[in-house]
Design an enzyme around this catalytic site. Structure first.
Site, PDB file in Angstrom:
ATOM      1  N   PRO A  72       0.830  -1.211   0.000  1.00 35.46           N
ATOM      2  CA  PRO A  72       0.000   0.000   0.000  1.00 35.46           C
ATOM      3  C   PRO A  72       0.867   1.265   0.000  1.00 35.46           C
ATOM      4  CG  PRO A  72      -0.084  -1.107   2.136  1.00 35.46           C
ATOM      5  CD  PRO A  72       0.653  -2.005   1.209  1.00 35.46           C
ATOM      6  N   GLU A  73       0.426   2.255  -0.742  1.00 35.88           N
ATOM      7  CA  GLU A  73       1.114   3.548  -0.743  1.00 35.88           C
ATOM      8  C   GLU A  73       0.316   4.529   0.123  1.00 35.88           C
ATOM      9  OE1 GLU A  73       2.709   4.966  -4.378  1.00 35.88           O
ATOM     10  OE2 GLU A  73       3.133   2.971  -5.142  1.00 35.88           O
TER      11      GLU A  73
END
Ligand SMILES: [Zn+2]
Length: 276
Positions: A2-3
């Site tokens: 995830p960013e």
């Protein structure tokens, strides 16, 4: 992995579900998830604690407790929170479990075992090793066009690497670096010091825009009943990227084939015609 937008989405959902709740007991089941603390210390600092706030710094989730402790969580590759009822069985990789006052529980499930947790004094969060060196938040005033231009233009490294350096620019990962450089029309192989002030300013706008766009899109998705923040790194998010993960597919602006190159061990996607 995830960013920042995905972590922000988890934080918002976790805040809605967790703030105001009391952790009756906390179980650290996989000791290496929180290498700085023993399972009994983990329980001691989190048991009988009410959650006052869930927020974020970079990709670190910060869960503030009313007893003066903060639980720092990094999801890394595959970590996720699930809210389960008494009747639900634990997922296979339940590495930490937080039992609530009504019998329900938050489970930290982590298939790939890279997640990390740490318990610190809330008053000393900023000094924590993981957070102390982080660049300003992308939506903060400190992350100004001038700040950004200074970081970029003082470096002889290639642009992609500077964007991924969390001490220069916080929260941009592989996906949004490719997307922002595409929208700004800038070739990812360009060196920081070779970028004009005007082009830096354009890139600064697009870095913020792609992050905000992803957060806004995620906010429209109906929350999953069990998996916190789901809808983002679950199915459905892949189709929205312009160049990321679209090697050989036509550029949305000019139709030329999107290229993939390796930079710093990671893939970068770009249009050789639109990005100069
Ligand atoms: Zn193009």
């Amino acid at each position: 992995m995830p960013e920042l937008p995905e972590v922000e989405t988890v934080v918002r959902d976790l805040g809605k579900r967790m703030a105001g709740r009391t952790i009756r007991s906390a179980e650290l089941r996989r000791e290496r998830l929180a290498p700085d603390i023993t399972p009994s210390e983990f329980a001691e600092r989190l048991n009988e604690a009410s959650v006052s706030r869930v927020h974020r710094r970079g990709k670190h989730i910060l869960i503030d407790l009313e007893n003066g402790n903060t639980l720092i969580v990094h999801l890394r590759m595959s970590g996720r929170f699930m809210l389960l009822s008494q009747d639900d069985t634990d997922p296979k990789f339940a590495h930490a479990v937080f039992h609530l006052e009504d019998g329900s529980r938050f489970v930290f499930d982590d298939q790939r075992h890279f997640g990390l947790m740490k318990v610190v004094d809330t008053s000393r969060i900023a000094e924590t090793k993981e957070l102390a060196k982080l660049a300003p938040e992308p939506f903060s005033e400190e992350f100004s066009a001038n700040y950004f231009a200074e970081q970029i233009r003082s470096s002889s490294r290639v642009l992609k690497e500077i964007l991924l350096d969390q001490t220069k620019v916080c929260g941009v990962g592989n996906i949004y670096a490719s997307e922002a450089m595409f929208l700004a029309g800038i070739n990812p192989k360009k060196r920081g010091k070779a970028l004009s002030a005007a082009r830096c300013s354009t890139l600064h706008e697009y870095v913020k825009a792609v992050l905000m766009e992803a957060i806004d899109q995620a906010a429209l998705i109906e929350p999953h009943p069990t998996i916190v923040g789901e809808g983002v790194y679950g199915s459905g998010s892949e189709g929205r990227w312009r160049v990321y993960d679209r090697e050989t597919q036509p550029c949305p602006a000019c139709g030329a084939g999107i290229r993939r190159i390796r930079q710093g061990g990671r893939s970068t996607y770009y249009c050789p015609k639109c990005q100069r």
